[in-house]
Design a protein around this motif. Structure first.
Motif, PDB file in Angstrom:
ATOM      1  N   MET A 107      12.398  75.329  33.152  1.00 38.19           N
ATOM      2  CA  MET A 107      11.561  74.167  32.122  1.00 38.19           C
ATOM      3  C   MET A 107      12.002  75.151  30.710  1.00 38.19           C
ATOM      4  N   GLU A 108      11.041  75.893  30.815  1.00 38.14           N
ATOM      5  CA  GLU A 108      10.713  77.292  30.026  1.00 38.14           C
ATOM      6  C   GLU A 108      11.851  78.117  29.781  1.00 38.14           C
ATOM      7  N   LEU A 109      12.597  78.447  30.315  1.00 35.75           N
ATOM      8  CA  LEU A 109      14.119  78.860  29.492  1.00 35.75           C
ATOM      9  C   LEU A 109      14.305  77.958  28.986  1.00 35.75           C
ATOM     10  N   LYS A 110      14.930  76.857  28.940  1.00 37.06           N
ATOM     11  CA  LYS A 110      15.970  75.574  28.165  1.00 37.06           C
ATOM     12  C   LYS A 110      14.810  75.158  27.782  1.00 37.06           C
ATOM     13  N   GLY A 111      13.557  75.554  27.035  1.00 34.67           N
ATOM     14  CA  GLY A 111      12.625  74.893  26.014  1.00 34.67           C
ATOM     15  C   GLY A 111      12.505  74.217  26.346  1.00 34.67           C
ATOM     16  N   PHE A 112      12.190  72.644  27.075  1.00 32.82           N
ATOM     17  CA  PHE A 112      11.594  71.327  27.189  1.00 32.82           C
ATOM     18  C   PHE A 112      10.520  71.779  26.277  1.00 32.82           C
ATOM     19  N   GLY A 113      10.261  70.532  26.268  1.00 36.20           N
ATOM     20  CA  GLY A 113       9.261  70.164  24.669  1.00 36.20           C
ATOM     21  C   GLY A 113       8.807  69.075  24.553  1.00 36.20           C
ATOM     22  N   ALA A 114       8.379  68.802  23.604  1.00 35.15           N
ATOM     23  CA  ALA A 114       7.450  67.572  22.573  1.00 35.15           C
ATOM     24  C   ALA A 114       9.330  67.574  21.936  1.00 35.15           C
ATOM     25  N   ASN A 115      10.287  68.478  21.941  1.00 31.33           N
ATOM     26  CA  ASN A 115      11.685  67.693  21.207  1.00 31.33           C
ATOM     27  C   ASN A 115      12.836  66.960  22.005  1.00 31.33           C
ATOM     28  N   THR A 116      11.727  67.320  23.267  1.00 30.78           N
ATOM     29  CA  THR A 116      13.025  66.831  24.118  1.00 30.78           C
ATOM     30  C   THR A 116      13.487  65.665  24.141  1.00 30.78           C
ATOM     31  N   TYR A 117      12.979  64.878  23.880  1.00 35.90           N
ATOM     32  CA  TYR A 117      13.851  63.477  23.321  1.00 35.90           C
ATOM     33  C   TYR A 117      13.717  63.234  22.832  1.00 35.90           C
ATOM     34  N   LYS A 118      12.806  63.691  21.275  1.00 39.57           N
ATOM     35  CA  LYS A 118      13.310  63.156  20.035  1.00 39.57           C
ATOM     36  C   LYS A 118      14.659  63.482  19.585  1.00 39.57           C
ATOM     37  N   ASN A 119      15.549  64.492  20.231  1.00 33.69           N
ATOM     38  CA  ASN A 119      16.234  64.866  19.757  1.00 33.69           C
ATOM     39  C   ASN A 119      17.700  64.138  20.688  1.00 33.69           C
ATOM     40  N   MET A 120      16.961  62.950  20.917  1.00 31.96           N
ATOM     41  CA  MET A 120      18.359  62.684  21.732  1.00 31.96           C
ATOM     42  C   MET A 120      18.451  61.410  20.874  1.00 31.96           C
ATOM     43  N   LYS A 121      20.321  61.362  20.863  1.00 26.48           N
ATOM     44  CA  LYS A 121      20.220  60.211  19.850  1.00 26.48           C
ATOM     45  C   LYS A 121      19.646  58.795  20.277  1.00 26.48           C
TER      46      LYS A 121
END
Lengths: 269, 222, 286
Positions: free
Chosen positions: B180-194
């Motif tokens: 998850m760290e490598l893939k940059g999981f964070g607050a953006n994860t859901y914000k950036n979804m369509k």
């Protein structure tokens, strides 16, 4: 002794996995069970251990049909070592881990400790008896798995992909322990593997399964130096076997091959 | 006509409340709607099994209530209400990807993204966990562990599979965290979804839900 | 002089409360190379991979000295996920690295996290799945994919951000030989297609022999050899403990060179070896 008579097996709603296999494994043998993925080799070994039961036909252990048995009933006659050691470690020391089997069988304490000591010695883990098992290296955990099975004093040992994911030195170490267990204690070893080189170097008899049928049953020399194309069964010819074959030699190791090649070239000149 | 996960969530929540507000006849009507809907969305073995299990469970609930001397009518109504409620969740799960539900929870209900992620990841690892536990059980039985005997003995001996499984899960979660760290999981994860924009279907559905929820209020004036 | 994809300068590292795991690491990985990282178990190969990705020391803490540069930039103080945009890392145990419920979500996960617009996410996901031989499988659930397919899915998710370097830690350790060969074939195809730098930890070099350009040999946390494959192999062969890690074919080659005082070619497959040996040693066996 394990014997199968016209054994068939299929999963629910599935193609048959094992077709009419008749084979007989005598005491003290060192066998490699080969076959490509999905050939049925693991399934066959699970039938030996009563982890599954045949659709039709029968599996006999020392002449006794095991259709009504479960693995726990056979544990002091057959040891079965699984591929992933992490999925079976449950104790906090190596000693307790190995003692789990004998304690399950409610053996008296002296006998438990005698059998544990013996199993640890046979796998070179005596010095690790008090160690927390999860800190062992991968190769040592694999040996712990073997020790845990040996502690029940089985006369047959079935090992599923025991050398997978190890480097050649660790493989050699593991195989040398198994060879000693086989030769000194007369324990039958059945090795399920896709490492052709291991089969070639250590097994004294090779069984090849292909699409659920037994297609080869003979000594390894015959398999690797014979005229048969292994690719037909989805098997890979190990490098040293292919090289040896190309020069009409039978060399097991790199050193052997080089010596034999130089010698033969000298003779012919 | 598609309905977004947000509307579906609202609807399901409303249904759980409605079963207590609406008269039994209407609740049974909802049940029929649910069944038709569910079978329209999916009619595989899994769905059938789930419906079967729910029916059995409801039957047991009714029997239990009868045992405690509730009148038959109350017991039946109670069972029906519970069935309608659970069936609504079943419809939700069948109709929507968990990922969309998680997104709706984060977007509209302000659920922290970590919790939403936990929801999806837990489901992701269930099949692996089951496969692992089968292997562990086999491995222990090959070392003389037997689950024969009475229920308590069996429950106790089942503990032998728990420890290796927990340790394995811990090891897995370490790798998972790194991943998850490598893939940059964070607050953006859901914000950036369509974004799940509400459409006509959503408004229609929300209106129906609203009307039904206020049933008690307007039924007086008709 | 080509650029370095990864460069270690006087790097030392110790996990918390432990002895040094990596000592005096100095080497560079050539950009565009297919580099293999070789060494006995416990030599520190995984630690080295994690250091390349910036996970060490960022994630584990511990003591360290020296620096690691990825494409000329120091990894110090940078976020792991930002480094991952340039250097993709695939750890061992691929199962535990898949975090989503469907194949499409898995591949788009890191793209979304990095704020790519939805259309581009969809396009890149489609492309990445196609590249690893899983075209159109966006809606497949994890349990509809076989082990080998799951691993290729993980590869797709690493490739989707289009890193210029990709590091794989024992990618085939849980696979059968057939699966291993096909995974490396795929990797090599992608390596050629995108001109990436590939770094791979592998203990069965037979699988990668046709593709290796460079090799790094690690032993007890120290670099024993680093550079082009031929030279590194010769150095490894000189060490009794490392010798057996080389591909069987090269053990034969180096053994014969040593015994007979001859020079043999840089064999990449068994056919090459047989034809040269037949030439050098007469028509033995015929």
């Amino acid at each position: 002794m394990i014997e199968t008579k016209e054994v068939n097996f299929a999963y629910r709603r599935g193609e048959p996995v094992i077709n009419d296999i008749d084979c007989r494994i005598e005491d003290g043998e060192f066998i490699a069970l080969l076959g490509h993925n999905g050939s049925g080799k693991t399934t066959l070994s699970r039938l030996f251990m009563a982890l599954m039961h045949p659709r039709s036909g029968a599996v006999y252990l020392d002449g006794e049909d095991i259709a009504k048995k479960e693995p726990a009933d056979l544990a002091d006659r057959i040891g079965y070592v699984f591929q992933n050691p992490d999925l079976q470690i449950l104790a906090d020391t190596v000693w307790d881990e190995v003692a789990y089997g004998p304690r399950n069988k409610k053996l008296p304490a002296e006998q438990v400790s005698a059998q544990v000591e013996e199993a640890l010695a046979a796998t070179g883990l005596t010095d690790f008896a008090e160690v927390y098992p999860r800190t062992l290296s991968f190769g040592q955990k694999r040996r712990l798995g073997v020790a845990a099975a040996l502690a029940l004093k089985p006369r047959i040992l079935i090992l599923d992909e025991i050398t997978n994911g190890q480097d050649s030195l660790e493989k050699e170490q593991m195989m040398n322990y198994l060879r000693a267990i086989n030769e000194k204690r007369g324990i039958t070893v059945i090795l399920i593997t896709h490492d052709m080189n291991i089969a070639r170097l250590y097994a004294r008899r090779v069984l090849v399964l292909h699409n659920g049928s037994l297609v080869f049953d003979d000594v390894p020399e015959e398999l690797f130096n014979g005229i048969k194309d292994l690719g037909e069964w989805g098997l890979e010819q190990p490098t040293m076997a292919a090289l040896s074959r190309a020069f009409g030699l039978y060399a097991l190791t790199v050193g052997d091959f080089c010596s034999q090649l130089v010698l033969k070239a000298g003779e012919q000149q | 006509m598609r309905v977004t996960a947000f509307t579906q969530l609202i609807t399901v929540l409303a249904v759980t409340a409605l079963v207590f507000i609406l008269p039994v006849q209407l609740v049974s009507f909802v049940l029929v709607v649910e069944l038709v809907l569910l079978l329209y969305i999916r009619h595989d073995r899994m769905t059938m099994a789930a419906i079967g299990a729910l029916a059995v469970f409801t039957g047991m609930m009714i029997l239990l209530q009868l045992l405690f001397r509730s009148p038959l009518e109350t017991a039946l109504a109670g069972g029906l209400r519970m069935l309608v409620m659970t069936m609504a969740f079943l419809c939700l799960l069948a109709a929507t990807k968990i990922q969309d539900i998680a997104q709706a929870l984060v977007e509209r209900f302000r659920l922290p993204c970590e919790y939403a992620f936990m929801l999806t990841t837990a489901l992701r690892f269930v099949p692996d966990f089951l496969a692992d536990s089968a292997v562990t059980l086999d491995a222990q039985s090959c070392r003389g562990y037997s689950n024969r005997g009475n229920v308590f003995k069996r429950m106790y001996s089942y503990l032998v599979v728990i420890k290796p499984l927990v340790m394995r899960a811990v090891a897995k979660s370490d790798t998972l965290a790194l991943s998850m760290e490598l893939k940059g999981f964070g607050a953006n994860t859901y914000k950036n979804m369509k974004k799940q924009e509400l459409g006509t279907g959503d408004y229609l559905m929300l209106t129906i839900v609203f009307l039904l929820s206020t049933y008690k209020f307007w039924v007086k004036y008709i | 002089m080509k650029n370095k994809a990864v460069e270690f300068k006087n790097f030392y590292y110790a996990y918390n409360g432990d002895e040094l795991a990596l000592k005096n690491i100095n080497f560079g990985i050539r950009e565009g190379s297919f580099t293999v990282l070789l060494g006995p178990s416990g030599a520190g190969k995984t630690t080295l991979c994690k250091a390349m990705a910036g996970i060490i020391p960022y994630y584990y803490g511990g003591r360290y000295a020296g620096s690691v540069e990825v494409l000329g930039e120091d990894t110090k103080g940078r976020r792991v996920s930002d480094i991952a945009m340039k250097l993709g890392l695939m750890l061992e145990d691929y199962e535990s690295q898949l975090v989503s419920l469907t194949a499409g979500e898995e591949v788009s996960f890191s793209l979304l996290n990095h704020g790519f617009p939805p259309e581009e996410v969809a396009e890149r996901t489609r492309k990445a799945l196609e590249d690893v031989g899983l075209p159109g499988r966006e809606n497949y659930q994890m349990d509809e994919l076989s082990g080998g397919q799951r691993q290729r899915l993980l590869l797709a998710s690493v490739l989707a951000v289009r890193p210029r370097v990709i590091v794989l830690d024992e990618p085939v350790s849980a696979m059968d030989p057939e699966g291993a060969v096909s995974l490396y074939k795929l990797l090599y195809k992608l390596y050629q297609k995108y001109g990436m730098t590939v770094v791979v930890v592998e203990h069965n070099l037979d699988f990668v022999l046709p593709y290796i350009t460079d090799m790094i040999v690690l032993q007890d946390g120290q670099i024993k050899a680093a550079g082009c494959f031929e030279e590194a192999a010769e150095k490894a062969y000189a060490d009794r403990e490392l010798r057996h890690l080389l591909p069987a074919l090269w053990q034969v080659r180096l053994e014969l060179e040593q015994r007979e005082g001859i020079r043999l070619g840089s064999w990449r497959n068994i056919g090459e070896a047989i034809s040269e040996l037949k030439e050098k040693f007469g028509r033995v066996g015929l």
